[in-house]
Design an enzyme around this catalytic site. Structure first.
Site, PDB file in Angstrom:
ATOM      1  N   GLY A  46      11.694  -3.081  -4.213  1.00 23.64           N
ATOM      2  CA  GLY A  46      12.402  -2.129  -3.361  1.00 23.64           C
ATOM      3  C   GLY A  46      12.136  -2.451  -1.905  1.00 23.64           C
ATOM      4  N   GLN A  51      11.235  -1.011   6.975  1.00 19.25           N
ATOM      5  CA  GLN A  51      10.309  -2.129   6.728  1.00 19.25           C
ATOM      6  C   GLN A  51      10.786  -3.422   7.394  1.00 19.25           C
ATOM      7  OE1 GLN A  51      10.034  -1.194   2.285  1.00 19.25           O
ATOM      8  NE2 GLN A  51       7.997  -1.998   2.714  1.00 19.25           N
ATOM      9  N   CYS A 113       2.927  -2.256  -1.959  1.00 21.01           N
ATOM     10  CA  CYS A 113       3.939  -2.120  -0.910  1.00 21.01           C
ATOM     11  C   CYS A 113       3.975  -3.401  -0.093  1.00 21.01           C
ATOM     12  CB  CYS A 113       3.598  -0.936   0.000  1.00 21.01           C
ATOM     13  SG  CYS A 113       4.815  -0.677   1.305  1.00 21.01           S
ATOM     14  N   LEU A 114       5.178  -3.879   0.188  1.00 17.81           N
ATOM     15  CA  LEU A 114       5.309  -5.119   0.966  1.00 17.81           C
ATOM     16  C   LEU A 114       4.742  -4.949   2.379  1.00 17.81           C
ATOM     17  CD1 LEU A 114       8.893  -6.121  -0.195  1.00 17.81           C
ATOM     18  CD2 LEU A 114       6.730  -7.203  -0.869  1.00 17.81           C
ATOM     19  N   HIS A 155       8.842   6.220  -3.682  1.00  9.33           N
ATOM     20  CA  HIS A 155       8.077   5.371  -2.762  1.00  9.33           C
ATOM     21  C   HIS A 155       8.958   4.984  -1.560  1.00  9.33           C
ATOM     22  CE1 HIS A 155       5.365   1.696  -2.017  1.00  9.33           C
ATOM     23  NE2 HIS A 155       6.444   1.415  -1.312  1.00  9.33           N
ATOM     24  N   GLU A 156      10.202   4.603  -1.846  1.00  8.73           N
ATOM     25  CA  GLU A 156      11.116   4.201  -0.763  1.00  8.73           C
ATOM     26  C   GLU A 156      11.510   5.389   0.102  1.00  8.73           C
ATOM     27  OE1 GLU A 156      11.101   1.211  -0.401  1.00  8.73           O
ATOM     28  OE2 GLU A 156      10.658   0.533  -2.419  1.00  8.73           O
ATOM     29  N   HIS A 159       9.070   6.027   2.785  1.00 10.91           N
ATOM     30  CA  HIS A 159       9.214   5.156   3.964  1.00 10.91           C
ATOM     31  C   HIS A 159      10.158   5.780   4.988  1.00 10.91           C
ATOM     32  CE1 HIS A 159       6.933   1.533   3.041  1.00 10.91           C
ATOM     33  NE2 HIS A 159       7.489   1.418   1.837  1.00 10.91           N
TER      34      HIS A 159
END
Ligand code: GNR
Ligand code: NI
Length: 188
Positions: A46, A51, A113-114, A155-156, A159
């Site tokens: 995702g 990000q 997480c990236l 999670h997204e 953000h």
């Protein structure tokens, strides 16, 4: 299409609250294309627009079920040779997403997480939810989600509010995670 740079902690832009999309134009299409390319290359399941430094309420998700029997493919896009597992792509795009009816039942998932590379920790979230979102034409959709899709979407969504998965941990665990990341970066 282009791969964009993924912001990492402690970049303050990751704490921004993202703005709703109001213009469904070619610039938005380019952002979405670039987000998919960046997510697949990372690789991640995702990605939220913030990000890649764009404070808009746009998410891409692909849970990418890997076929363990498939031969890896050697590629050279992005300037360096690397391999891809052939997968059945299932790209999902959510513009201006809203969560409806989160379940009372919760589930725990070991999240990564990236923007917090190489750190994993268990996070508890509602196991199921409904999501309402818009597509690239501005058309509204609704769907019930469960399992990893529900976890990833939440999670997204975090953000978009400037929240990272480590913000769900105790201060002790969060500090441990950030110290570990520091150490990994110094070793690299
Ligand atoms: O690649 C990712 N894996 C992941 C695993 C468990 C729960 C959420 C995620 S999302 C993450 C990519 C990312 O950072 N998205 O914001
Ligand atoms: Ni993330």
């Amino acid at each position: 299409m282009a791969i964009r740079e993924i912001l990492e902690v402690p970049d303050p832009r990751l704490k921004a609250v993202s703005e709703p999309v109001t213009t469904f134009d070619d610039e938005l299409r380019t952002l979405v294309d670039d987000m998919f390319e960046t997510m697949y290359e990372a690789p991640g399941i995702g990605l939220a627009a913030i990000q890649v430094g764009v404070p808009l309420r746009v998410l891409v998700i692909d849970l990418q079920p890997d076929d363990p029997d498939a031969e890896p493919e050697v590629c050279n896009h992005g300037g360096h040779e690397h391999t891809h597992q052939p997968t059945k792509k299932e790209p999902r795009l959510f513009i201006n997403p809203e969560i409806l009816d989160p379940s009372d039942e919760h589930s725990v998932y070991n999240e990564g997480c990236l923007s917090v590379p190489e750190i994993y920790a268990e996070v508890e979230r509602p196991a199921r939810c409904r999501v309402r979102w818009q597509d690239l034409d501005g058309k509204t959709h609704e769907e019930d989600l469960e399992g990893l899709m529900a976890t990833c979407l939440q999670h997204e969504m975090d953000h978009l509010e400037g929240i990272l998965f480590i913000d769900h941990l105790s201060r002790l665990k969060r500090n441990m995670a950030l110290k570990k990341l520091d150490k990994l970066r110094k070793a690299a």
